[in-house]
Design a protein around this motif. Structure first.
Motif, PDB file in Angstrom:
ATOM      1  N   PRO A 581       0.840  -1.204   0.000  1.00 20.93           N
ATOM      2  CA  PRO A 581       0.000   0.000   0.000  1.00 20.93           C
ATOM      3  C   PRO A 581       0.877   1.257   0.000  1.00 20.93           C
ATOM      4  O   PRO A 581       2.009   1.225   0.480  1.00 20.93           O
ATOM      5  CB  PRO A 581      -0.779  -0.124   1.313  1.00 20.93           C
ATOM      6  CG  PRO A 581       0.078  -0.957   2.199  1.00 20.93           C
ATOM      7  CD  PRO A 581       0.843  -1.884   1.314  1.00 20.93           C
ATOM      8  N   PRO A 582       0.379   2.355  -0.527  1.00 18.22           N
ATOM      9  CA  PRO A 582       1.184   3.582  -0.565  1.00 18.22           C
ATOM     10  C   PRO A 582       1.299   4.222   0.814  1.00 18.22           C
ATOM     11  O   PRO A 582       0.475   3.990   1.700  1.00 18.22           O
ATOM     12  CB  PRO A 582       0.393   4.477  -1.522  1.00 18.22           C
ATOM     13  CG  PRO A 582      -1.017   4.013  -1.405  1.00 18.22           C
ATOM     14  CD  PRO A 582      -0.947   2.539  -1.163  1.00 18.22           C
ATOM     15  N   ARG A 585      -0.243  10.391  -0.292  1.00 21.21           N
ATOM     16  CA  ARG A 585      -1.117  10.768  -1.407  1.00 21.21           C
ATOM     17  C   ARG A 585      -0.906  12.253  -1.662  1.00 21.21           C
ATOM     18  O   ARG A 585      -1.161  13.095  -0.797  1.00 21.21           O
ATOM     19  CB  ARG A 585      -2.572  10.474  -1.029  1.00 21.21           C
ATOM     20  CG  ARG A 585      -3.602  10.887  -2.080  1.00 21.21           C
ATOM     21  CD  ARG A 585      -4.957  10.315  -1.669  1.00 21.21           C
ATOM     22  NE  ARG A 585      -6.044  10.780  -2.509  1.00 21.21           N
ATOM     23  CZ  ARG A 585      -6.907  11.723  -2.165  1.00 21.21           C
ATOM     24  NH1 ARG A 585      -6.807  12.320  -0.984  1.00 21.21           N
ATOM     25  NH2 ARG A 585      -7.875  12.081  -2.983  1.00 21.21           N
ATOM     26  N   TYR A 600       0.482   8.762  -5.920  1.00 26.26           N
ATOM     27  CA  TYR A 600       0.798   8.012  -4.704  1.00 26.26           C
ATOM     28  C   TYR A 600       2.294   7.707  -4.666  1.00 26.26           C
ATOM     29  O   TYR A 600       2.903   7.398  -5.694  1.00 26.26           O
ATOM     30  CB  TYR A 600       0.014   6.692  -4.667  1.00 26.26           C
ATOM     31  CG  TYR A 600      -1.482   6.878  -4.594  1.00 26.26           C
ATOM     32  CD1 TYR A 600      -2.110   7.101  -3.379  1.00 26.26           C
ATOM     33  CD2 TYR A 600      -2.262   6.826  -5.749  1.00 26.26           C
ATOM     34  CE1 TYR A 600      -3.489   7.277  -3.311  1.00 26.26           C
ATOM     35  CE2 TYR A 600      -3.640   6.994  -5.690  1.00 26.26           C
ATOM     36  CZ  TYR A 600      -4.249   7.222  -4.472  1.00 26.26           C
ATOM     37  OH  TYR A 600      -5.609   7.391  -4.393  1.00 26.26           O
ATOM     38  N   TYR A 602       5.489   5.585  -2.287  1.00 24.28           N
ATOM     39  CA  TYR A 602       5.595   4.404  -1.431  1.00 24.28           C
ATOM     40  C   TYR A 602       6.754   4.467  -0.443  1.00 24.28           C
ATOM     41  O   TYR A 602       6.995   3.512   0.284  1.00 24.28           O
ATOM     42  CB  TYR A 602       5.727   3.159  -2.324  1.00 24.28           C
ATOM     43  CG  TYR A 602       4.474   2.891  -3.130  1.00 24.28           C
ATOM     44  CD1 TYR A 602       3.504   2.012  -2.680  1.00 24.28           C
ATOM     45  CD2 TYR A 602       4.241   3.560  -4.338  1.00 24.28           C
ATOM     46  CE1 TYR A 602       2.347   1.781  -3.403  1.00 24.28           C
ATOM     47  CE2 TYR A 602       3.083   3.348  -5.071  1.00 24.28           C
ATOM     48  CZ  TYR A 602       2.135   2.462  -4.602  1.00 24.28           C
ATOM     49  OH  TYR A 602       0.977   2.224  -5.309  1.00 24.28           O
ATOM     50  N   GLN A 638      -9.624   4.533  -3.217  1.00 22.66           N
ATOM     51  CA  GLN A 638      -8.174   4.648  -3.093  1.00 22.66           C
ATOM     52  C   GLN A 638      -7.531   3.281  -2.849  1.00 22.66           C
ATOM     53  O   GLN A 638      -6.501   2.945  -3.442  1.00 22.66           O
ATOM     54  CB  GLN A 638      -7.813   5.608  -1.952  1.00 22.66           C
ATOM     55  CG  GLN A 638      -8.217   7.043  -2.214  1.00 22.66           C
ATOM     56  CD  GLN A 638      -8.109   7.906  -0.967  1.00 22.66           C
ATOM     57  OE1 GLN A 638      -7.695   7.432   0.094  1.00 22.66           O
ATOM     58  NE2 GLN A 638      -8.520   9.162  -1.076  1.00 22.66           N
ATOM     59  N   GLU A 641      -7.678   1.208  -6.095  1.00 25.54           N
ATOM     60  CA  GLU A 641      -6.776   1.715  -7.124  1.00 25.54           C
ATOM     61  C   GLU A 641      -5.322   1.375  -6.835  1.00 25.54           C
ATOM     62  O   GLU A 641      -4.561   1.017  -7.731  1.00 25.54           O
ATOM     63  CB  GLU A 641      -6.941   3.236  -7.239  1.00 25.54           C
ATOM     64  CG  GLU A 641      -6.048   3.879  -8.295  1.00 25.54           C
ATOM     65  CD  GLU A 641      -6.150   5.396  -8.278  1.00 25.54           C
ATOM     66  OE1 GLU A 641      -5.392   6.030  -9.020  1.00 25.54           O
ATOM     67  OE2 GLU A 641      -6.982   5.942  -7.498  1.00 25.54           O
ATOM     68  N   THR A 642      -4.927   1.469  -5.560  1.00 29.31           N
ATOM     69  CA  THR A 642      -3.509   1.343  -5.222  1.00 29.31           C
ATOM     70  C   THR A 642      -3.082  -0.057  -4.792  1.00 29.31           C
ATOM     71  O   THR A 642      -1.938  -0.447  -4.988  1.00 29.31           O
ATOM     72  CB  THR A 642      -3.156   2.302  -4.067  1.00 29.31           C
ATOM     73  OG1 THR A 642      -3.938   1.939  -2.902  1.00 29.31           O
ATOM     74  CG2 THR A 642      -3.431   3.734  -4.451  1.00 29.31           C
ATOM     75  N   THR A 643      -4.011  -0.819  -4.199  1.00 30.18           N
ATOM     76  CA  THR A 643      -3.592  -2.050  -3.507  1.00 30.18           C
ATOM     77  C   THR A 643      -4.314  -3.314  -3.957  1.00 30.18           C
ATOM     78  O   THR A 643      -3.766  -4.402  -3.845  1.00 30.18           O
ATOM     79  CB  THR A 643      -3.780  -1.878  -1.969  1.00 30.18           C
ATOM     80  OG1 THR A 643      -3.279  -0.601  -1.579  1.00 30.18           O
ATOM     81  CG2 THR A 643      -3.060  -2.959  -1.199  1.00 30.18           C
ATOM     82  N   GLY A 648      -3.646  -1.779 -11.326  1.00 34.30           N
ATOM     83  CA  GLY A 648      -2.717  -0.762 -10.854  1.00 34.30           C
ATOM     84  C   GLY A 648      -1.947  -1.102  -9.592  1.00 34.30           C
ATOM     85  O   GLY A 648      -1.082  -0.342  -9.173  1.00 34.30           O
ATOM     86  N   ARG A 649      -2.232  -2.232  -8.978  1.00 32.82           N
ATOM     87  CA  ARG A 649      -1.603  -2.562  -7.692  1.00 32.82           C
ATOM     88  C   ARG A 649      -0.155  -3.035  -7.857  1.00 32.82           C
ATOM     89  O   ARG A 649       0.283  -3.364  -8.957  1.00 32.82           O
ATOM     90  CB  ARG A 649      -2.411  -3.656  -6.991  1.00 32.82           C
ATOM     91  CG  ARG A 649      -2.242  -5.024  -7.629  1.00 32.82           C
ATOM     92  CD  ARG A 649      -3.155  -6.051  -7.022  1.00 32.82           C
ATOM     93  NE  ARG A 649      -2.956  -7.370  -7.625  1.00 32.82           N
ATOM     94  CZ  ARG A 649      -3.719  -8.424  -7.388  1.00 32.82           C
ATOM     95  NH1 ARG A 649      -4.772  -8.302  -6.574  1.00 32.82           N
ATOM     96  NH2 ARG A 649      -3.471  -9.588  -7.953  1.00 32.82           N
TER      97      ARG A 649
END
Length: 695
Positions: A581-582, A585, A600, A602, A638, A641-643, A648-649
């Motif tokens: 996870p990021p 943001r 994002y 990391y 969110q 989208e990110t995880t 996109g993960r």
């Protein structure tokens, strides 16, 4: 092709020609494995000298130019003339197959070299080989090109590409200097022939270091140094152990101990008829009495993995042989007898009672088995299997006598440890029987029966294992967001409450009685420990999704410890992942009506790099930059989208490149011993940046 076939179609390969024509027959293969086997042949000759009490140091150097050099402080290869061939001892050893000092001539009581082809095979498969011998106050030297003796005209550093002149009438063993009084030894440097070996064949330093460590364990007092000069920095490692195979067994073991390391030692004699070379050149069958010495170190731990290493005259026999068969056979027999004697206390026995099986006894066992005998019979030049039949009975007698004495010992420690061992093997037997009964029950279940999966599991709809994913989520707050963020078709969620049990410190029963551990094992559906069946796993991927902070890292480590100890095939198959996870943001403000952009990052370094880039480009961003303390702070979009969204993960696959190294790290960081962990933390503290601590 022609149908005609007569004697003139036959070829007779003379001397080393046979080796170059069929190298696989002598070294197994022509890839990295065969390349390393050549190194072992030379090293083993040096170790045989140390075994015979000559020399206490061996140096192995991987030179930058691709050559390998092995130096020892043994007696040195004989330099005088061998009467039958008229050649020097050095030339005989390196050019004649089946020539050496290990055919019962009295030079070696027990050795790894047996067939007299090791050094000559390496020479035949080398583009260049140089040998130097310190003996009799002089340093003697000789060079070979693809097995042929001669002289290289080196203009600088020695090279296989230098002009080579073979000897025509008579070979010459040159004297190139004086050796100090009393100093003896051999130095061999060779360049492997790339006409023989594959392009991707390389000398593997880690494998070399592992073998050197292993040999140093087997020959107490011998120091072996491995030096790699191929990289930008020279890497040098030395090994020396005075504790022998007891220390080796403790090194190999990765779990907590149930027993101390026990040494089972003894010897026996047997007779065998072998052809012996007489002075007149005739081979006469002769009956000889042989002595076989047995030395075994055994130790049982709380785990279920079995680690056994077997050796004959320090040569590893990875595929076992008669010595290992005798050891395993008698181990099972003795422990079966002890269980029968203690049936009342152990609550086993009676009519139709199950018996211990080999797997029950071997679970959690770490054993190093060594036998030493003259002229052992191996299957093939690679010496992976011992074939001498009489060794089985001698090993059996030693194991029976020593183990029975251990169980009959009146000492308090011995009584306590043997009782714990019997409890362990009986528990393994009952677990095996229970697992088998459970499997049979599962087979008989019909499709209408309800599932016994935990109520907190949020399962997916798809029944395709390869497509499905199980997310192990930290806490209920993250679970709520993840429910909305997931794709319910193929993504399942299992929440856990905080930090699960540290299974590296706990027994199997403690692990199974822990609700979180039991839920994970139950949901994955493939069992645990020895009964784990990878094909029965219900999900194609298991993804650990914890917060990007110190507590999240600790939870991830605890979960990986569970997978490593009880579901290791899942890691070996590459089916365990950690979500990434990021941490931040950043909302980049775009001028006018153009929508703002969300980026994002990391890590702290990535954030600073982004902000620097935006500043240079004259762009603004919303302050303050959002810093995620946990997954629960994200909204569903969110998180998806990110995880969680495959598009996109970022996932980090958990790999198990070296099981032994991983096991020792898990034991160091998660085990019972506090002092080594404290030393590790103190020694590693300078690697940690204060800015990276989330305080």
């Amino acid at each position: 092709m022609t149908s005609e076939y007569s004697a003139h179609h036959l070829q007779v390969l003379e001397g080393l020609e046979a080796v170059r024509k069929r190298p696989g027959m002598y070294i197994g293969s022509t890839d990295s494995r065969g390349l390393m086997h050549c190194v072992w042949e030379i090293i083993d000759n040096a170790v045989d000298e140390a075994l015979a009490g000559n020399g206490s140091r061996i140096d192995v150097v991987l030179h930058e130019d691709g050559s390998v050099e092995i130096r020892d402080t043994g007696r040195g290869i004989p330099v005088d003339i061998e009467p039958r061939t008229g050649l020097s001892g050095v030339e005989v050893v390196f050019t004649k197959l089946h020539a050496g000092g290990k055919f019962g001539g009295g030079s070696y009581a027990a050795s790894g070299g047996l067939h007299g082809v090791g050094a000559s095979v390496v020479n035949a498969l080398s583009e260049r080989l140089d040998v130097e011998v310190d003996r009799g106050g002089k340093t003697w030297a000789m060079s070979f090109h693809r097995g042929e003796p001669g002289v290289f005209a080196d203009s600088g550093a020695p090279s296989p590409d230098a002009p080579f002149r073979p000897f025509k009438d008579r070979s010459e063993l040159r004297v190139i200097g004086k050796a100090p009084r009393g100093v003896t030894g051999t130095r061999i440097r060779y360049w492997a022939d790339r006409q023989i070996f594959t392009k991707d064949a390389v000398f593997q330093r880690e494998e070399l270091a592992t073998r050197a460590r292993q040999t140093a364990f087997l020959v107490p007092g011998l120091e072996i140094t491995v030096r790699d000069e191929r990289g930008t920095e020279v890497d040098e490692t030395s090994f020396r152990f005075d504790g022998g195979i007891s220390e080796f067994a403790e090194f190999l073991a990765t779990d907590s101990a149930v027993t101390d390391t026990w040494r089972l030692t003894g010897s026996g004699t047997f007779t065998e008829t072998v052809p012996v070379l007489q002075a007149n050149g005739a081979m006469v069958p002769t009956e000889l009495e042989r002595e076989c010495q047995v030395d075994i170190a055994v130790r049982w731990g709380t785990g279920y993995d079995t680690v056994t290493r077997s050796f004959v005259n320090i040569i590893s026999t990875p595929k076992g042989g008669t010595h290992q068969q005798g050891f395993e056979q008698e181990l099972l027999k003795v422990l079966r007898g002890q269980v029968e004697q203690n049936a009342r206390r152990l609550k086993v026995g009676g009519a139709g009672a199950p018996k211990l099986e080999k797997d029950d006894v071997m679970a959690g066992l770490t054993a190093v088995l060594t036998v030493r005998l003259p002229e052992p019979q191996f299957e093939g030049q690679t010496k992976e299997v011992l074939g001498t039949p009489a060794v089985r009975q001698i090993v059996t007698q030693v194991v029976r006598k020593e183990l029975t004495a251990r169980f009959a010992s009146p000492k308090r420690d011995d009584k306590a440890q043997t009782a714990l061992l019997l409890d362990k093997v009986v528990a393994e037997m009952k677990a095996r029987i229970s697992a088998r009964a459970h499997k049979e029950t599962q087979r008989r279940k019909n499709a209408l029966e309800s599932s016994s999966l935990p109520a907190k599991l949020v399962d997916c709809r798809s029944s395709e294992v390869e497509q499905s994913e199980l997310f192990i989520v930290e806490g209920n707050s993250a679970l709520g967001t993840a429910k909305d963020a997931r794709n319910s078709e193929y993504q399942a969620l299992l929440p856990i409450r905080g930090k699960i049990l540290n299974v590296q410190k706990s027994s199997v029963s403690d692990m199974l009685s822990n609700a979180e551990c039991a839920s994970i094992i139950q949901v994955i559906g493939a069992g645990s420990g020895r009964t784990f069946d990878l094909s029965a796993a219900r999900y194609g991927k298991v993804i650990i999704m914890s917060d990007a902070d110190v507590d999240g890292a600790h939870i991830r480590t605890l979960l990986l410890t569970l997978f490593f100890r009880y579901m290791r095939p899942l890691i070996e198959a590459g089916r365990v992942f950690a979500a990434v996870p990021p941490l931040h943001r950043v909302i980049v403000v775009n001028p006018g009506s153009k929508p703002n952009e969300t980026v994002y990052t990391y890590s702290e370094q990535e954030l600073h790099a982004l902000l620097t880039k935006l500043t240079k480009a004259g762009k603004r961003w919303q302050e303050p930059v959002q810093r995620y303390k946990g997954l629960g702070e994200m909204d569903a979009d969110q998180l998806a989208e990110t995880t969680m969204d495959r598009a996109g993960r970022l996932l980090r696959r958990v790999r198990l490149e070296d099981a032994e190294a991983a096991g020792s790290v898990f034991e160091l960081l998660m085990g019972n011993e506090v002092a080594p962990r404290r030393d590790f933390i103190v020694d590693s503290s300078d690697r940690l940046s204060r800015e990276s601590i989330d305080a």
